[in-house]
Motif scaffolding. Structure first.
Motif, mmCIF file in Angstrom:
data_model
loop_
_atom_site.group_PDB
_atom_site.id
_atom_site.type_symbol
_atom_site.label_atom_id
_atom_site.label_comp_id
_atom_site.label_asym_id
_atom_site.label_seq_id
_atom_site.Cartn_x
_atom_site.Cartn_y
_atom_site.Cartn_z
ATOM 1 N N SER A 17 55.427 -8.932 71.566
ATOM 2 C CA SER A 17 56.783 -8.703 71.315
ATOM 3 C C SER A 17 57.368 -8.112 72.567
ATOM 4 O O SER A 17 58.738 -8.203 72.603
ATOM 5 C CB SER A 17 56.804 -7.385 70.142
ATOM 6 N N ILE A 30 59.938 -5.022 67.443
ATOM 7 C CA ILE A 30 59.555 -3.622 67.825
ATOM 8 C C ILE A 30 58.036 -3.641 68.262
ATOM 9 O O ILE A 30 57.493 -4.696 68.234
ATOM 10 C CB ILE A 30 59.390 -2.865 66.417
ATOM 11 N N THR A 38 53.761 -5.929 64.705
ATOM 12 C CA THR A 38 54.473 -7.037 64.296
ATOM 13 C C THR A 38 53.840 -7.593 62.870
ATOM 14 O O THR A 38 52.627 -7.791 62.817
ATOM 15 C CB THR A 38 54.784 -8.054 65.166
ATOM 16 N N ASP A 57 58.365 -14.685 67.582
ATOM 17 C CA ASP A 57 57.286 -13.722 68.027
ATOM 18 C C ASP A 57 56.446 -13.403 66.622
ATOM 19 O O ASP A 57 57.140 -13.942 65.497
ATOM 20 C CB ASP A 57 57.984 -12.285 68.151
HETATM 21 MG MG LIG Z 1 54.419 -7.520 68.360
#
Ligand SMILES: [Mg+2]
Ligand SMILES: Nc1nc2c(ncn2[C@@H]2O[C@H](COP(=O)(O)OP(=O)(O)OP(=O)(O)O)[C@@H](O)[C@H]2O)c(=O)[nH]1
Length: 294
Positions: A17, A30, A38, A57
């Motif tokens: 991320s 985040i 995540t 992501d």
């Molecule tokens: Mg992540």
């Protein structure tokens, strides 16, 4: 125009991320020091004069998946890998684990070419060890490219961007100019609150909670929003609220400040804590909280 989709995959906590945010130049996904931050596929777009790259992501692929939520997260990785132009396999410099091995096996079975990103090079004490490590890693698979970098400092990020654009197919843009995130403000609110909780709470608790944005009204320069923090048990609710509500207040103001910084609006954020027993292993509850079929 060049235009393509790149999935960012790897075991938990390697910096996927952070890498997405660094690539698109804004916080889209985040980030926290704990694994399994995540939980969804998160899209972010890099716009350049020569075209655009849509990054996806993904949750960190993990082998122990005891609950329905874990299975949802791992399935989200498989879903992200179908029909991409390239998979970016993110590992941590100086640290190869069985979970990295499992990710590589999965990628070998897929059709997409794989580029390897060796992240967190800023953490290496012994820089001389990097070259032999890269040689070892390159022998494991026929990677499209290998780029050592630091998502944190931005070191060598430009080399990755060059490699990516040289492999993107020609095509129409997938996102309109200027749009960087694939999700809406509702999702941003719940994710930001969850990030603050992940960072503030001790080891186990973040895995027992989810955040649901209940109301959101964005009119003019004011955003009024409320969210529910769902936990699995009463004692967890007490911890999230804290003594005299101190923890909840701290979480709320951290999330509000960041939302104000991101949007430029004034934010009024109300948080509630509620209990939904065993929600992490309850398919109905998962669906309701936005963990839909992948
Ligand atoms: Mg992540
Ligand atoms: N020193 C250093 N730390 C980094 C770097 N990239 C990420 N981190 C840190 O590593 C931790 C995990 O980062 P994330 O970006 O949340 O990792 P992730 O792979 O998305 O993790 P999951 O979503 O849990 O799978 C955070 O504390 C980051 O600040 C880097 O290049 N250098």
């Amino acid at each position: 125009m060049l235009s393509g989709i790149v999935a960012i995959v790897g075991r938990p906590n390697v910096g996927k991320s952070s890498l997405l945010n660094a690539l698109v130049g804004r916080k889209i996904s985040i980030v926290a020091p704990k694994p399994q931050t995540t939980r969804h596929r998160i899209q972010g777009v890099l716009h350049r004069p020569q075209g655009q790259v849509v990054f996806v992501d993904t949750p960190g692929l993990h082998r122990k998946a005891p609950r329905a939520l874990n299975r949802y997260m791992n399935d989200a990785v498989s879903g992200a890998l179908s029909d991409v132009d390239l998979a970016l396999f993110v590992v941590e410099a100086g640290r190869w684990t069985d979970e990295d091995e499992a990710v590589l096996e999965k990628l070998k079975q897929g059709r997409a070419p794989v580029g390897l990103v060796v992240n967190k090079v800023d953490k290496l004490d012994n820089k001389a060890g990097l070259l032999p490590e890269l040689e070892k890693l390159s022998a494991m698979h026929s990677y499209a490219f290998i780029v050592p970098l630091s998502a944190k400092s931005g070191d060598n990020l430009d080399a990755l961007v060059r490699e990516l654009f040289s492999r993107m197919p020609e095509g129409p843009p997938l996102y309109p100019e200027g749009q960087i995130a694939g999700h809406d403000l509702r999702f941003t609110v719940s994710e930001l609150v969850r990030e603050k909780l992940m960072r503030a709470l001790a080891q186990e608790l973040p895995y027992a909670l989810t955040v649901e944005t209940e109301t959101l009204d964005h009119s003019g320069t004011i955003i009024r929003t409320s969210a529910v923090i769902w936990v699995e048990r009463d004692n967890q609710k007490k911890i999230v609220i804290g003594e005299d509500g101190a923890m909840l207040k701290r979480i709320g103001s951290a999330a509000r400040r960041e939302l104000e910084y991101m949007t430029g609006a004034k934010v009024v954020l109300k948080l509630w804590v509620k209990v939904k027993e065993n929600w992490t292993d309850d398919p109905q509850a998962l669906k309701r909280f936005g963990y839909l079929d992948n």
